[in-house]
Design a protein around this motif. Structure first.
Motif, PDB file in Angstrom:
ATOM      1  N   PHE A 102      91.406 -68.171  94.386  1.00 11.23           N
ATOM      2  CA  PHE A 102      92.682 -68.870  94.508  1.00 11.23           C
ATOM      3  C   PHE A 102      93.003 -69.492  93.145  1.00 11.23           C
ATOM      4  O   PHE A 102      92.122 -69.642  92.310  1.00 11.23           O
ATOM      5  CB  PHE A 102      92.629 -69.932  95.605  1.00 11.23           C
ATOM      6  CG  PHE A 102      91.477 -70.903  95.468  1.00 11.23           C
ATOM      7  CD1 PHE A 102      91.624 -72.095  94.781  1.00 11.23           C
ATOM      8  CD2 PHE A 102      90.237 -70.611  96.029  1.00 11.23           C
ATOM      9  CE1 PHE A 102      90.561 -72.984  94.643  1.00 11.23           C
ATOM     10  CE2 PHE A 102      89.162 -71.493  95.906  1.00 11.23           C
ATOM     11  CZ  PHE A 102      89.331 -72.678  95.203  1.00 11.23           C
ATOM     12  N   ILE A 103      94.262 -69.845  92.935  1.00  7.84           N
ATOM     13  CA  ILE A 103      94.787 -70.273  91.627  1.00  7.84           C
ATOM     14  C   ILE A 103      94.085 -69.520  90.489  1.00  7.84           C
ATOM     15  O   ILE A 103      93.653 -70.109  89.502  1.00  7.84           O
ATOM     16  CB  ILE A 103      94.737 -71.803  91.431  1.00  7.84           C
ATOM     17  CG1 ILE A 103      93.317 -72.373  91.415  1.00  7.84           C
ATOM     18  CG2 ILE A 103      95.565 -72.524  92.485  1.00  7.84           C
ATOM     19  CD1 ILE A 103      93.236 -73.794  90.841  1.00  7.84           C
ATOM     20  N   SER A 104      93.987 -68.216  90.642  1.00 10.21           N
ATOM     21  CA  SER A 104      93.211 -67.396  89.707  1.00 10.21           C
ATOM     22  C   SER A 104      93.832 -67.319  88.325  1.00 10.21           C
ATOM     23  O   SER A 104      93.180 -66.871  87.381  1.00 10.21           O
ATOM     24  CB  SER A 104      93.032 -65.986  90.274  1.00 10.21           C
ATOM     25  OG  SER A 104      94.272 -65.423  90.638  1.00 10.21           O
ATOM     26  N   GLU A 105      95.090 -67.762  88.179  1.00 14.40           N
ATOM     27  CA  GLU A 105      95.723 -67.756  86.859  1.00 14.40           C
ATOM     28  C   GLU A 105      95.098 -68.785  85.918  1.00 14.40           C
ATOM     29  O   GLU A 105      95.167 -68.645  84.691  1.00 14.40           O
ATOM     30  CB  GLU A 105      97.222 -68.056  86.981  1.00 14.40           C
ATOM     31  CG  GLU A 105      98.000 -67.061  87.807  1.00 14.40           C
ATOM     32  CD  GLU A 105      97.989 -67.377  89.295  1.00 14.40           C
ATOM     33  OE1 GLU A 105      98.671 -66.671  90.052  1.00 14.40           O
ATOM     34  OE2 GLU A 105      97.277 -68.341  89.687  1.00 14.40           O
ATOM     35  N   VAL A 106      94.527 -69.844  86.482  1.00 11.15           N
ATOM     36  CA  VAL A 106      93.975 -70.929  85.663  1.00 11.15           C
ATOM     37  C   VAL A 106      92.562 -70.549  85.218  1.00 11.15           C
ATOM     38  O   VAL A 106      91.656 -70.420  86.052  1.00 11.15           O
ATOM     39  CB  VAL A 106      93.942 -72.253  86.450  1.00 11.15           C
ATOM     40  CG1 VAL A 106      93.392 -73.380  85.577  1.00 11.15           C
ATOM     41  CG2 VAL A 106      95.344 -72.600  86.958  1.00 11.15           C
ATOM     42  N   PRO A 107      92.333 -70.373  83.909  1.00 19.06           N
ATOM     43  CA  PRO A 107      91.014 -69.925  83.455  1.00 19.06           C
ATOM     44  C   PRO A 107      89.982 -71.047  83.469  1.00 19.06           C
ATOM     45  O   PRO A 107      90.320 -72.228  83.357  1.00 19.06           O
ATOM     46  CB  PRO A 107      91.286 -69.464  82.019  1.00 19.06           C
ATOM     47  CG  PRO A 107      92.434 -70.305  81.570  1.00 19.06           C
ATOM     48  CD  PRO A 107      93.288 -70.521  82.806  1.00 19.06           C
ATOM     49  N   HIS A 108      88.739 -70.665  83.615  1.00 26.95           N
ATOM     50  CA  HIS A 108      87.642 -71.614  83.446  1.00 26.95           C
ATOM     51  C   HIS A 108      86.475 -70.873  82.813  1.00 26.95           C
ATOM     52  O   HIS A 108      86.322 -69.662  82.980  1.00 26.95           O
ATOM     53  CB  HIS A 108      87.234 -72.243  84.782  1.00 26.95           C
ATOM     54  CG  HIS A 108      86.708 -71.279  85.791  1.00 26.95           C
ATOM     55  ND1 HIS A 108      87.521 -70.493  86.573  1.00 26.95           N
ATOM     56  CD2 HIS A 108      85.442 -70.948  86.137  1.00 26.95           C
ATOM     57  CE1 HIS A 108      86.793 -69.730  87.354  1.00 26.95           C
ATOM     58  NE2 HIS A 108      85.526 -69.983  87.115  1.00 26.95           N
ATOM     59  N   THR A 109      85.680 -71.606  82.070  1.00 27.87           N
ATOM     60  CA  THR A 109      84.566 -71.007  81.339  1.00 27.87           C
ATOM     61  C   THR A 109      83.347 -71.914  81.399  1.00 27.87           C
ATOM     62  O   THR A 109      83.454 -73.099  81.705  1.00 27.87           O
ATOM     63  CB  THR A 109      84.920 -70.806  79.843  1.00 27.87           C
ATOM     64  OG1 THR A 109      84.975 -72.093  79.204  1.00 27.87           O
ATOM     65  CG2 THR A 109      86.251 -70.100  79.671  1.00 27.87           C
ATOM     66  N   ALA A 110      82.207 -71.329  81.085  1.00 27.05           N
ATOM     67  CA  ALA A 110      81.031 -72.122  80.736  1.00 27.05           C
ATOM     68  C   ALA A 110      81.127 -72.389  79.227  1.00 27.05           C
ATOM     69  O   ALA A 110      81.821 -71.675  78.496  1.00 27.05           O
ATOM     70  CB  ALA A 110      79.759 -71.356  81.062  1.00 27.05           C
ATOM     71  N   VAL A 111      80.453 -73.416  78.775  1.00 22.94           N
ATOM     72  CA  VAL A 111      80.523 -73.738  77.348  1.00 22.94           C
ATOM     73  C   VAL A 111      79.180 -74.291  76.883  1.00 22.94           C
ATOM     74  O   VAL A 111      78.522 -75.045  77.603  1.00 22.94           O
ATOM     75  CB  VAL A 111      81.674 -74.738  77.066  1.00 22.94           C
ATOM     76  CG1 VAL A 111      81.521 -76.004  77.884  1.00 22.94           C
ATOM     77  CG2 VAL A 111      81.778 -75.077  75.584  1.00 22.94           C
ATOM     78  N   THR A 112      78.754 -73.868  75.712  1.00 23.17           N
ATOM     79  CA  THR A 112      77.508 -74.371  75.123  1.00 23.17           C
ATOM     80  C   THR A 112      77.806 -75.084  73.812  1.00 23.17           C
ATOM     81  O   THR A 112      78.773 -74.758  73.114  1.00 23.17           O
ATOM     82  CB  THR A 112      76.501 -73.234  74.867  1.00 23.17           C
ATOM     83  OG1 THR A 112      77.096 -72.263  73.993  1.00 23.17           O
ATOM     84  CG2 THR A 112      76.103 -72.566  76.167  1.00 23.17           C
ATOM     85  N   PHE A 113      76.965 -76.049  73.502  1.00 17.74           N
ATOM     86  CA  PHE A 113      77.094 -76.841  72.275  1.00 17.74           C
ATOM     87  C   PHE A 113      75.770 -76.746  71.520  1.00 17.74           C
ATOM     88  O   PHE A 113      74.729 -77.182  72.025  1.00 17.74           O
ATOM     89  CB  PHE A 113      77.414 -78.294  72.609  1.00 17.74           C
ATOM     90  CG  PHE A 113      78.601 -78.456  73.519  1.00 17.74           C
ATOM     91  CD1 PHE A 113      79.887 -78.499  73.009  1.00 17.74           C
ATOM     92  CD2 PHE A 113      78.429 -78.528  74.897  1.00 17.74           C
ATOM     93  CE1 PHE A 113      80.980 -78.620  73.850  1.00 17.74           C
ATOM     94  CE2 PHE A 113      79.511 -78.663  75.746  1.00 17.74           C
ATOM     95  CZ  PHE A 113      80.795 -78.707  75.224  1.00 17.74           C
ATOM     96  N   THR A 114      75.809 -76.166  70.338  1.00 22.69           N
ATOM     97  CA  THR A 114      74.595 -75.967  69.553  1.00 22.69           C
ATOM     98  C   THR A 114      74.757 -76.642  68.200  1.00 22.69           C
ATOM     99  O   THR A 114      75.497 -76.165  67.326  1.00 22.69           O
ATOM    100  CB  THR A 114      74.309 -74.472  69.352  1.00 22.69           C
ATOM    101  OG1 THR A 114      74.276 -73.818  70.622  1.00 22.69           O
ATOM    102  CG2 THR A 114      72.972 -74.275  68.647  1.00 22.69           C
TER     103      THR A 114
END
Length: 312
Positions: free
Chosen positions: A161-173
């Protein structure tokens, strides 16, 4: 009052003619709104109204919440707290290290709304140099440019649902930032704990405003004026909660009632769309699970509120 001006605008302004086909379209629309209207409540209401689908209404509410919780940031931001092990203070392993040149951030977050489309990420991290408080690690929030060296995004599969809104995992190195990037205050009590309430209020505002737009747009048979009035009343109640303390048990109790009323109104709007044969009806039905997201967390929140107010 601002809310009365906004309600008048929602009920009388000309309906938007152009759609928001993708993230680029929505971002362009959001920038125009944000440059004209600094108040988060107004941004949530107007952003939800100009959205052509629930996904972009959610996006407007989320970004309005970010502005309410973290003033003075960029055009688009994301709050990064959740890790693979959860988001309670003891679940978090992302940490910052103080050095002679500033602060170094290392770790990973499993959820970042908008991901690389953000200007900044507000990252919750442990401060190992500080002694534990009340049996929990000390947390801080640090504002990280999404383009900073050492920041890497990993795309996640779209939600159903609301598949238009992107989401990601994120790493900080080894992300190195000046000391001034740290926000003042405690990362848990000042930011992590109140954010869910702030987000719920502003997202609810945006989705109610979008629902009002849809009722106006299809103008289906039935008591349209009555439904618009009920949406307006619910909007006004929710908007007033935006000025209340997000940590107060009375805020949580009232917000639960507002959200229950909003859910009932969403259902009636969906029925209107289906009855009218409108092309947006199928997408509305696809996206209705967004109304129930974090339902368990909200139930626990209102139960604690009742206990604190002596209502159990």
């Amino acid at each position: 009052m601002v809310i009365h001006d906004d309600l008048g605008w929602l009920l009388q302004t000309r309906l938007p003619e152009s759609g928001q086909r993708n993230l680029s379209d929505w971002l362009a629309s959001w920038r125009c709104l944000a440059e004209q209207h600094p108040a988060p409540v107004t941004l949530a209401l107007r952003g939800g109204f100009v959205a052509d689908r629930l996904g972009w209404a959610f996006a407007a509410g989320y970004q309005a919440a970010m502005r309410a919780a973290f003033p003075g940031g960029g055009m688009t931001e994301a709050f990064c707290a959740t890790e693979s092990s959860g988001q309670k203070p003891r679940d978090l392993t992302t940490a910052l290290t103080r050095t002679a040149v500033g602060v170094v951030l290392d770790g990973a977050k499993s959820w970042s709304t908008f991901g690389a489309a953000c200007d900044y990420l507000l990252v919750v991290a442990r401060d190992p140099a500080a002694e534990e408080q009340a049996g929990r690690p000390v947390l801080r929030v640090i504002r990280v440019p999404a383009s900073a060296p050492g920041v890497a995004f990993t795309a996640q599969s779209p939600l159903p649902f609301i598949s238009e809104v992107p989401h990601t995992a994120v790493t900080f190195t080894g992300v190195t930032l000046p000391e001034s990037a740290l926000l003042q205050g405690d990362g848990y009590s000042d930011y992590l704990k109140p954010f869910r309430t702030i987000e719920d209020i502003h997202v609810t505002l945006a989705m109610l405003a979008h629902a009002l737009r849809e009722v106006r747009r299809v103008n289906a048979a039935g008591d349209t004026a009555g439904l618009l009035a009920e949406l307006g009343v619910c909007l006004a109640a929710c908007a007033h909660l935006a000025a209340a303390s997000p940590l107060a048990p009375s805020t949580h109790l009232l917000l639960e009632t507002v959200q229950q009323q909003a859910t009932a109104l969403y259902g009636r709007v969906g029925e209107r769309l289906l009855a009218s044969g409108d092309v947006a009806a199928a997408r509305w039905q696809r996206d209705t699970p967004i109304f129930g997201v974090a339902g368990k967390a909200r139930a626990l929140r209102v139960q604690r509120a009742r206990e604190q107010l002596g209502l159990t």
